[in-house]
Write a protein that holds these residues in place. Structure first.
Motif, mmCIF file in Angstrom:
data_model
loop_
_atom_site.group_PDB
_atom_site.id
_atom_site.type_symbol
_atom_site.label_atom_id
_atom_site.label_comp_id
_atom_site.label_asym_id
_atom_site.label_seq_id
_atom_site.Cartn_x
_atom_site.Cartn_y
_atom_site.Cartn_z
ATOM 1 N N GLU A 1 -49.024 7.403 24.353
ATOM 2 C CA GLU A 1 -48.397 6.437 24.851
ATOM 3 C C GLU A 1 -49.259 6.268 26.232
ATOM 4 O O GLU A 1 -49.364 7.009 26.987
ATOM 5 N N THR A 2 -49.705 4.921 26.394
ATOM 6 C CA THR A 2 -50.621 4.732 27.401
ATOM 7 C C THR A 2 -50.014 3.376 27.941
ATOM 8 O O THR A 2 -49.173 2.678 27.667
ATOM 9 N N GLU A 3 -50.462 3.099 29.196
ATOM 10 C CA GLU A 3 -50.152 1.936 30.227
ATOM 11 C C GLU A 3 -50.326 0.511 29.297
ATOM 12 O O GLU A 3 -49.648 -0.354 29.700
ATOM 13 N N GLU A 4 -51.296 0.620 28.194
ATOM 14 C CA GLU A 4 -51.565 -0.695 27.512
ATOM 15 C C GLU A 4 -50.818 -0.699 25.936
ATOM 16 O O GLU A 4 -51.226 -1.633 25.249
ATOM 17 N N GLY A 5 -50.176 0.353 25.778
ATOM 18 C CA GLY A 5 -49.352 0.546 24.433
ATOM 19 C C GLY A 5 -49.698 1.756 23.798
ATOM 20 O O GLY A 5 -50.117 2.672 24.375
ATOM 21 N N MET A 6 -49.256 1.878 22.511
ATOM 22 C CA MET A 6 -49.359 3.180 21.925
ATOM 23 C C MET A 6 -50.974 3.219 21.397
ATOM 24 O O MET A 6 -51.420 2.182 20.976
ATOM 25 N N LEU A 7 -51.395 4.482 21.210
ATOM 26 C CA LEU A 7 -52.668 4.513 20.937
ATOM 27 C C LEU A 7 -52.749 5.765 19.873
ATOM 28 O O LEU A 7 -52.491 6.810 20.047
ATOM 29 N N LEU A 8 -53.205 5.317 18.868
ATOM 30 C CA LEU A 8 -53.367 6.253 17.648
ATOM 31 C C LEU A 8 -54.744 6.836 17.468
ATOM 32 O O LEU A 8 -55.572 5.778 17.080
ATOM 33 N N ILE A 9 -55.010 8.081 17.631
ATOM 34 C CA ILE A 9 -56.570 8.611 17.560
ATOM 35 C C ILE A 9 -56.454 9.086 16.209
ATOM 36 O O ILE A 9 -55.828 10.279 16.114
ATOM 37 N N LYS A 10 -57.284 8.719 15.153
ATOM 38 C CA LYS A 10 -57.512 9.434 14.066
ATOM 39 C C LYS A 10 -58.905 10.058 13.870
ATOM 40 O O LYS A 10 -59.954 9.668 14.384
ATOM 41 N N GLY A 11 -58.935 11.367 13.251
ATOM 42 C CA GLY A 11 -60.374 12.010 13.051
ATOM 43 C C GLY A 11 -60.084 13.210 12.312
ATOM 44 O O GLY A 11 -59.208 13.505 11.707
ATOM 45 N N ASN A 12 -60.921 14.052 12.464
ATOM 46 C CA ASN A 12 -61.165 15.603 12.201
ATOM 47 C C ASN A 12 -61.191 16.669 13.002
ATOM 48 O O ASN A 12 -62.120 16.298 14.145
ATOM 49 N N ASP A 13 -60.578 17.568 13.191
ATOM 50 C CA ASP A 13 -60.703 18.845 13.925
ATOM 51 C C ASP A 13 -60.766 18.377 15.180
ATOM 52 O O ASP A 13 -61.274 18.826 16.260
ATOM 53 N N LEU A 14 -59.398 17.542 15.434
ATOM 54 C CA LEU A 14 -59.219 17.118 16.816
ATOM 55 C C LEU A 14 -58.525 18.145 17.758
ATOM 56 O O LEU A 14 -57.406 18.743 17.111
ATOM 57 N N HIS A 15 -58.904 18.395 18.778
ATOM 58 C CA HIS A 15 -58.309 19.215 19.890
ATOM 59 C C HIS A 15 -58.023 18.542 21.401
ATOM 60 O O HIS A 15 -58.928 17.695 21.685
ATOM 61 N N VAL A 16 -56.842 18.831 21.828
ATOM 62 C CA VAL A 16 -56.542 18.256 23.327
ATOM 63 C C VAL A 16 -57.287 19.399 24.159
ATOM 64 O O VAL A 16 -56.665 20.466 24.247
ATOM 65 N N ASN A 17 -58.271 19.161 24.875
ATOM 66 C CA ASN A 17 -58.663 20.099 25.594
ATOM 67 C C ASN A 17 -58.191 20.099 27.166
ATOM 68 O O ASN A 17 -58.085 21.375 27.795
ATOM 69 N N ARG A 18 -57.937 18.938 27.665
ATOM 70 C CA ARG A 18 -57.332 18.843 29.114
ATOM 71 C C ARG A 18 -56.081 17.691 28.838
ATOM 72 O O ARG A 18 -56.298 16.762 28.442
ATOM 73 N N LEU A 19 -55.011 18.070 29.632
ATOM 74 C CA LEU A 19 -53.891 17.343 29.476
ATOM 75 C C LEU A 19 -53.224 17.115 30.996
ATOM 76 O O LEU A 19 -52.729 18.277 31.510
ATOM 77 N N SER A 20 -53.116 16.209 31.864
ATOM 78 C CA SER A 20 -52.557 16.033 33.002
ATOM 79 C C SER A 20 -51.842 14.857 32.890
ATOM 80 O O SER A 20 -52.235 13.733 33.378
ATOM 81 N N LEU A 21 -50.448 14.960 32.649
ATOM 82 C CA LEU A 21 -49.627 13.669 32.637
ATOM 83 C C LEU A 21 -49.487 13.194 34.219
ATOM 84 O O LEU A 21 -49.007 12.037 34.550
ATOM 85 N N GLU A 22 -49.720 14.196 35.186
ATOM 86 C CA GLU A 22 -49.381 13.844 36.527
ATOM 87 C C GLU A 22 -50.490 12.828 36.917
ATOM 88 O O GLU A 22 -50.045 11.734 37.534
ATOM 89 N N LYS A 23 -51.707 13.143 36.480
ATOM 90 C CA LYS A 23 -52.896 12.100 36.737
ATOM 91 C C LYS A 23 -52.646 11.088 35.652
ATOM 92 O O LYS A 23 -53.543 10.094 35.858
ATOM 93 N N GLY A 24 -52.254 11.534 34.538
ATOM 94 C CA GLY A 24 -52.265 10.203 33.491
ATOM 95 C C GLY A 24 -53.668 10.375 32.612
ATOM 96 O O GLY A 24 -54.162 9.390 32.187
ATOM 97 N N GLU A 25 -54.260 12.092 32.616
ATOM 98 C CA GLU A 25 -55.420 11.859 32.011
ATOM 99 C C GLU A 25 -55.526 12.972 30.495
ATOM 100 O O GLU A 25 -54.565 13.930 30.754
ATOM 101 N N VAL A 26 -56.312 12.426 29.604
ATOM 102 C CA VAL A 26 -56.395 13.356 28.377
ATOM 103 C C VAL A 26 -57.776 13.550 28.141
ATOM 104 O O VAL A 26 -58.256 12.381 28.027
ATOM 105 N N ASP A 27 -57.899 14.581 27.807
ATOM 106 C CA ASP A 27 -59.569 14.808 27.156
ATOM 107 C C ASP A 27 -59.447 15.532 25.768
ATOM 108 O O ASP A 27 -58.645 16.419 25.630
ATOM 109 N N ILE A 28 -60.036 14.901 24.742
ATOM 110 C CA ILE A 28 -60.006 15.540 23.509
ATOM 111 C C ILE A 28 -61.305 15.614 22.910
ATOM 112 O O ILE A 28 -62.375 15.377 23.445
ATOM 113 N N GLU A 29 -61.544 16.596 21.855
ATOM 114 C CA GLU A 29 -62.863 16.618 21.152
ATOM 115 C C GLU A 29 -62.521 16.832 19.790
ATOM 116 O O GLU A 29 -61.521 16.952 19.341
ATOM 117 N N GLY A 30 -63.555 16.674 18.977
ATOM 118 C CA GLY A 30 -63.339 16.671 17.612
ATOM 119 C C GLY A 30 -64.205 15.371 17.219
ATOM 120 O O GLY A 30 -64.918 14.731 17.737
#
Length: 95
Positions: A40-69
Motif C-alpha cells: 500500500e503506497t501513497e499513490e495506491g496499491m502496488l502489486l509487484i510480480k516476479g520470481n524469487d522475490l525477497h524483502v531486504n529492508r523494510l522501514s514503515l516509519e520512513k515508508g521505505e522498502v527494498d526488494i530483490e529478485g
C-alpha cells in the motif's frame, strides 16, 4: 532529502536491472511471497510480480522498502478498489 506532498511522503520507485527495487512512500506491506509482493503506497496499491522475490529492508516509519529478485511487473490500483474486492471476497468466504 525527503520530499513530502501535504502530510504524505513522496512515492518513488527505483529499479535496478529488474533485479533490485527501492520504494518510498510505502504505507504498509499487505502480503508477500516469492512470486508477489503487495504494497500500500501513497499513490495506491502496488502489486509487484516476479520470481524469487525477497524483502531486504523494510522501514514503515520512513515508508521505505527494498526488494530483490527477478521483477517481471509493477501494477497499480486504487486503494478504494482494493478494499471493495477484499470485502466481497471475505464476505463470500464467511457466509
Amino acid at each position: 532529502m525527503e520530499e513530502k506532498t501535504g502530510n504524505r511522503k513522496a512515492h518513488k520507485v527505483l529499479l535496478g536491472s529488474r533485479k533490485t527495487g527501492n520504494f518510498s512512500g510505502v504505507v504498509d506491506v499487505l502480503s508477500f511471497d516469492v512470486s508477489e509482493i503487495l504494497l500500500e503506497t501513497e499513490e495506491g496499491m502496488l502489486l509487484i510480480k516476479g520470481n524469487d522475490l525477497h524483502v531486504n529492508r523494510l522501514s514503515l516509519e520512513k515508508g521505505e522498502v527494498d526488494i530483490e529478485g527477478k521483477i517481471d511487473s509493477l501494477a497499480y490500483s486504487e486503494i478504494k478498489d482494493y478494499g471493495k474486492q477484499a470485502e466481497s471476497f471475505l464476505g463470500r468466504l464467511f457466509k
